[in-house]
Design a protein around this motif. Structure first.
Motif, PDB file in Angstrom:
ATOM      1  N   ASN A 358       0.834  -1.211   0.000  1.00  0.00           N
ATOM      2  CA  ASN A 358       0.000   0.000   0.000  1.00  0.00           C
ATOM      3  C   ASN A 358       0.864   1.255   0.000  1.00  0.00           C
ATOM      4  O   ASN A 358       0.531   2.252  -0.652  1.00  0.00           O
ATOM      5  CB  ASN A 358      -0.918   0.012   1.226  1.00  0.00           C
ATOM      6  N   ALA A 359       1.981   1.198   0.722  1.00  0.00           N
ATOM      7  CA  ALA A 359       2.894   2.355   0.770  1.00  0.00           C
ATOM      8  C   ALA A 359       3.530   2.596  -0.595  1.00  0.00           C
ATOM      9  O   ALA A 359       3.597   3.741  -1.074  1.00  0.00           O
ATOM     10  CB  ALA A 359       3.965   2.118   1.827  1.00  0.00           C
ATOM     11  N   ILE A 360       4.006   1.542  -1.231  1.00  0.00           N
ATOM     12  CA  ILE A 360       4.606   1.696  -2.571  1.00  0.00           C
ATOM     13  C   ILE A 360       3.584   2.270  -3.536  1.00  0.00           C
ATOM     14  O   ILE A 360       3.886   3.176  -4.325  1.00  0.00           O
ATOM     15  CB  ILE A 360       5.139   0.342  -3.078  1.00  0.00           C
ATOM     16  N   GLU A 361       2.374   1.755  -3.480  1.00  0.00           N
ATOM     17  CA  GLU A 361       1.307   2.210  -4.366  1.00  0.00           C
ATOM     18  C   GLU A 361       0.972   3.682  -4.143  1.00  0.00           C
ATOM     19  O   GLU A 361       0.766   4.444  -5.091  1.00  0.00           O
ATOM     20  CB  GLU A 361       0.069   1.350  -4.123  1.00  0.00           C
ATOM     21  N   ALA A 362       0.949   4.102  -2.890  1.00  0.00           N
ATOM     22  CA  ALA A 362       0.521   5.466  -2.558  1.00  0.00           C
ATOM     23  C   ALA A 362       1.596   6.508  -2.859  1.00  0.00           C
ATOM     24  O   ALA A 362       1.270   7.650  -3.213  1.00  0.00           O
ATOM     25  CB  ALA A 362       0.124   5.535  -1.083  1.00  0.00           C
ATOM     26  N   TYR A 363       2.868   6.147  -2.735  1.00  0.00           N
ATOM     27  CA  TYR A 363       3.915   7.169  -2.744  1.00  0.00           C
ATOM     28  C   TYR A 363       4.820   7.142  -3.979  1.00  0.00           C
ATOM     29  O   TYR A 363       5.692   8.007  -4.121  1.00  0.00           O
ATOM     30  CB  TYR A 363       4.782   7.028  -1.480  1.00  0.00           C
ATOM     31  N   THR A 364       4.629   6.193  -4.875  1.00  0.00           N
ATOM     32  CA  THR A 364       5.563   6.042  -6.001  1.00  0.00           C
ATOM     33  C   THR A 364       5.676   7.291  -6.858  1.00  0.00           C
ATOM     34  O   THR A 364       6.785   7.726  -7.185  1.00  0.00           O
ATOM     35  CB  THR A 364       5.150   4.843  -6.884  1.00  0.00           C
ATOM     36  N   GLU A 365       4.564   7.887  -7.240  1.00  0.00           N
ATOM     37  CA  GLU A 365       4.617   8.954  -8.240  1.00  0.00           C
ATOM     38  C   GLU A 365       5.412  10.173  -7.782  1.00  0.00           C
ATOM     39  O   GLU A 365       6.244  10.695  -8.525  1.00  0.00           O
ATOM     40  CB  GLU A 365       3.204   9.376  -8.637  1.00  0.00           C
ATOM     41  N   HIS A 366       5.176  10.623  -6.545  1.00  0.00           N
ATOM     42  CA  HIS A 366       5.751  11.898  -6.120  1.00  0.00           C
ATOM     43  C   HIS A 366       6.739  11.803  -4.959  1.00  0.00           C
ATOM     44  O   HIS A 366       7.335  12.825  -4.591  1.00  0.00           O
ATOM     45  CB  HIS A 366       4.633  12.870  -5.727  1.00  0.00           C
TER      46      HIS A 366
END
Length: 781
Positions: A358-366
């Motif tokens: 969930n952390a990788i998914e939430a924070y990858t873009e920015h």
């Protein structure tokens, strides 16, 4: 079991058009500028996709060449319609936005476009009447303009950029703008005055921007539903403003705990305020914050039983007042993520695989700095435990590596995680398309970074694939990358060892066209340089042995590569290695196997006809190294030389008859049931020695070789012998008057004893290696 679905027709057509712009969508004016064909009209769905896929290809596909005037294809809104486009990285420059200024853009995302200057601010005004969503995240230079452009020659010598901060730009006139991301804006931009003209903002991202007075946010207290203040240094004043934004559904006040020291600490009172005042809240991110222990209930007071997301059972005390579970709760790198009962459907944290993903998914873009640490946690999970959400994990890591191609930390942790996520334990769960995506991001990492850790991780990950089959779609590219890694100036032994193994595997079971192409890339020369370096250092290690093995494979039935070996002093290296490492059996086998390939080429055999070489080959007939392999290969070399007849024997010593006698003696000493460390793709070089009377000993060696291979490995070699017409040749040889009686008896005995009836199936595949693939046992990445 993984299943593969084909690409959509839209995706295939888009990719083809982008790779063939001149001739599909556009034509070149003045051999430089692209223009859309006059008879083409493209709706917004297609135009948006073309632009967004173009950006993806430029950033993720290293074999794709961007076109300087690509955006000029969309300059005329009468023939093209753009509405929603996402542009990123250094691909985008001021002139690109200027080219599409007449379009009625509704959504424009500019991410880390550092080449954009204040000229693009003026271009943005062209979209002011239609723009609903705008992101300028990481566009650090867009508020800079040249001071006195063209007129500061003396000053430019001191300050080459001659740039000043633009402070008078505002969003005046952007009446439809609802979603705005100014994340990582440079210091000095007057955010409050910049935003004041916007009356109805619904979403605002001020990540990394520091402002001591956040009172200006209250002007949107009746419209703002999403607020991101990541890495903003908060205070009690900020909290008092935030809780007035009663329409908020998403609030992100998270921070990177490693970036700087924050005095502010989240307390039970602050969290209670959020719950009480922000009744519409569905998503809250407080990751990275220091949280006082009075926020959670004690372990003894936690309700026993199955984990619950019901607010009434919450282990986080203030959240017991929630009316319903949150859709998302960000708790990454906080103590709260390890509690039992968390009232949220999705939680980011470091407690388990689900939270980490969930952390990788939430924070990858920015937030690459957070993402890299989350991927590192995933790496540990995949290394120590079993990854239960493999496909999701792979896709998230691939996305992160594509999105942050030039971020070293992401590339290191991502490539390390891929090594474990692609091993044989998980192979059945992965589709061909997914595994190809892994290969592409791995090769991107190898191209972008010469750093040792990234290179080693990427090479090790490639070892998890079936080689060469799974790498064939990128065959040339992967060979070029590996050859660049094998530059002898590099001193990292582990990378050299893995790269040589991969090179060897890549040329093991491919057709001759592939081998010739790789030879022209410098494969033969690179291996010889590696050998020469090891010889100078007096080291015979796996790199040395694998290099000779790779040369054995790439010269198999490939005359051009054999000639290249001779032209670049290969024979001298052979003699020097033989002298320097007399006890290295595997090395001797690999070298003699290679020379067997050279000897199969009639035009090259005269170069082997020297007293020195013939003496060496003759002496090796008596070698017991590696079973019979060295002796067998030396006899094979001499058999092909003998096949050219007495008139080709252009040396006085040793005499031809003497060498023949030693060959007979060697063959008679071999056990016909010897198991072999060799793989044949074709018997043609052996079979050509049967129907001849020039050299009976060569005929005998060929008969022995076939007898041994077919009797020890009947399932593998009987079909090959039948396919290549070996049985008629053997029967004819038995009738030849010039053939020795013992040769005839050998052929007669095994042709009668073995009835090769192996049926070919359409799916069967015969191995062609010249040598078995070496096993590589490397350290974990």
């Amino acid at each position: 079991m993984a299943s593969d679905t084909p690409e959509s027709l839209m995706a295939l057509c888009t990719d083809f058009c982008l790779r063939n712009l001149d001739g599909t969508l556009g034509c070149l004016l003045d051999k430089e500028t692209l223009r859309l064909h006059p008879d083409i009209f493209l709706p917004s769905e297609i135009c948006d996709r073309l632009v967004n896929e173009y950006v993806e290809l430029v950033n993720a596909a290293c074999n794709f060449e961007p076109h300087e005037s690509f955006f000029s294809l969309f300059s005329d809104p009468r023939s093209t319609r753009l509405t929603r486009i996402h542009l990123r990285e250094d691909l985008v420059q001021d002139q690109d936005l200027e080219a599409i200024r007449k379009q009625d853009l509704v959504e424009l995302y500019l991410t880390n476009c550092e080449k954009l200057s204040a000229k693009s601010l003026q271009t943005l005004r062209s979209f002011s009447h239609t723009l609903v969503s705008l992101s300028l995240f990481g566009c650090a230079n867009i508020f800079y303009e040249e001071e006195n452009p063209g007129g500061c020659e003396d000053e430019c010598l001191v300050n080459p950029t001659c740039q000043v901060l633009v402070k008078d730009f505002t969003f005046e006139g952007f009446s439809r703008l609802r979603f705005l991301n100014l994340g990582r804006m440079i210091d000095g931009v007057p955010v409050e005055s910049l935003l004041r003209p916007l009356n109805s903002l619904a979403a605002l991202d001020l990540s990394g921007i520091q402002t001591s007075d956040a009172a200006f946010l209250t002007q949107w207290k009746d419209s703002l539903v999403s607020l991101v203040l990541y890495n903003m240094d908060l205070s009690d004043d900020h909290i008092r403003v935030i809780v007035q934004l009663h329409k908020l559904r998403h609030l992100d006040i998270s921070r990177d705990r490693l970036s700087s020291y924050y005095k502010f600490k989240l307390t039970r009172k602050v969290l209670s305020l959020f719950v009480q005042k922000l009744g519409n809240l569905m998503s809250l991110d407080i990751s990275g914050h220091m949280i006082l222990e009075n926020c959670s209930i004690s372990k003894m007071d936690e309700e026993a039983g199955q984990t619950s997301i019901e607010p009434s059972k919450s282990s986080i005390m203030p959240f017991r007042a929630l009316k319903r579970p949150l859709q998302f709760l960000g708790l990454f790198e906080t103590s709260l993520c390890r509690l039992t009962h968390i009232p949220a459907y999705k939680v980011s944290g470091d407690k388990n695989e689900e939270q980490v993903l969930n952390a990788i998914e939430a924070y990858t873009e920015h937030r690459p700095e957070i993402t890299s640490r989350a991927i590192n946690l995933l790496f540990d999970i995949a290394r120590i435990e079993r990854c239960n959400q493999l496909l999701r994990a792979l896709k998230l890591v691939i996305t992160a590596l594509k999105c942050h191609k030039y971020d070293k930390n992401i590339q290191v942790t991502g490539s390390a995680a891929l090594f474990y996520l692609t091993n044989s334990e998980y192979r059945s769960e992965q589709s061909v398309r997914l595994r190809r995506q892994v290969i592409q991001v791995v090769l991107n990492g190898m191209e972008s970074y010469q750093e040792v850790t990234v290179q080693r991780n990427c090479c090790l990950t490639l070892c998890n694939f079936s080689i060469p089959e799974e790498l064939e779609f990128q065959y040339r590219r992967v060979n070029e990358l590996l050859l660049s890694i094998l530059n002898p100036t590099r001193q990292d032994e582990s990378i050299q060892r893995i790269a040589v193994h991969l090179c060897n595997a890549l040329v093991c079971q491919v057709d001759n066209d592939h081998k010739e192409a790789v030879g022209k890339m410098g494969f033969v020369v690179t291996m010889l340089k590696l050998i020469q370096k090891k010889l100078l250092d007096k080291i015979c290690d796996q790199v040395m042995e694998f290099s000779w093995s790779a040369l054995w494979n790439i010269t198999d039935e490939t005359p051009d590569n054999c000639e290249m070996f001779l032209n670049f002093n290969g024979m001298k290296l052979f003699l020097d290695c033989l002298k320097e490492f007399p006890e290295k059996q595997e090395l001797h086998r690999n070298m003699l196997g290679l020379l067997g390939n050279v000897a199969e080429v009639k035009e090259l055999r005269p170069q082997l006809m020297t007293s020195q070489f013939i003496s060496v080959f003759s002496n090796l007939l008596e070698s017991k190294a590696d079973g019979i392999e060295v002796s067998y290969n030396a006899c094979g070399v001499l058999s092909h030389i003998m096949f050219d007849g007495p008139e080709a024997w252009g040396i006085c010593e040793p005499q031809r008859e003497e060498v023949e006698e030693r060959m007979w003696a060697a063959i008679q000493s071999w056990d016909i049931n010897s198991r072999r460390n060799i793989n044949y793709r074709s018997f043609e070089p052996i079979l050509r020695l049967l129907p001849q009377g020039i050299s009976p000993v060569s005929q005998h060696w060929a008969t022995w070789a076939l007898y041994n291979l077919v009797s020890v490995y009947p399932d593998k070699y009987c079909p090959l012998l039948i396919k290549e017409g070996g049985m008629p040749l053997l029967r004819d040889m038995i009738k030849m008057a010039t053939a020795r009686q013992e040769t005839k008896e050998m052929a007669r005995s095994w042709t009668q004893a073995f009835h090769c009836t192996v049926a070919f199936t359409s799916g069967s595949k015969l191995s062609s290696t010249g040598v078995s693939q070496p096993s590589v046992h490397e350290k974990d990445p």
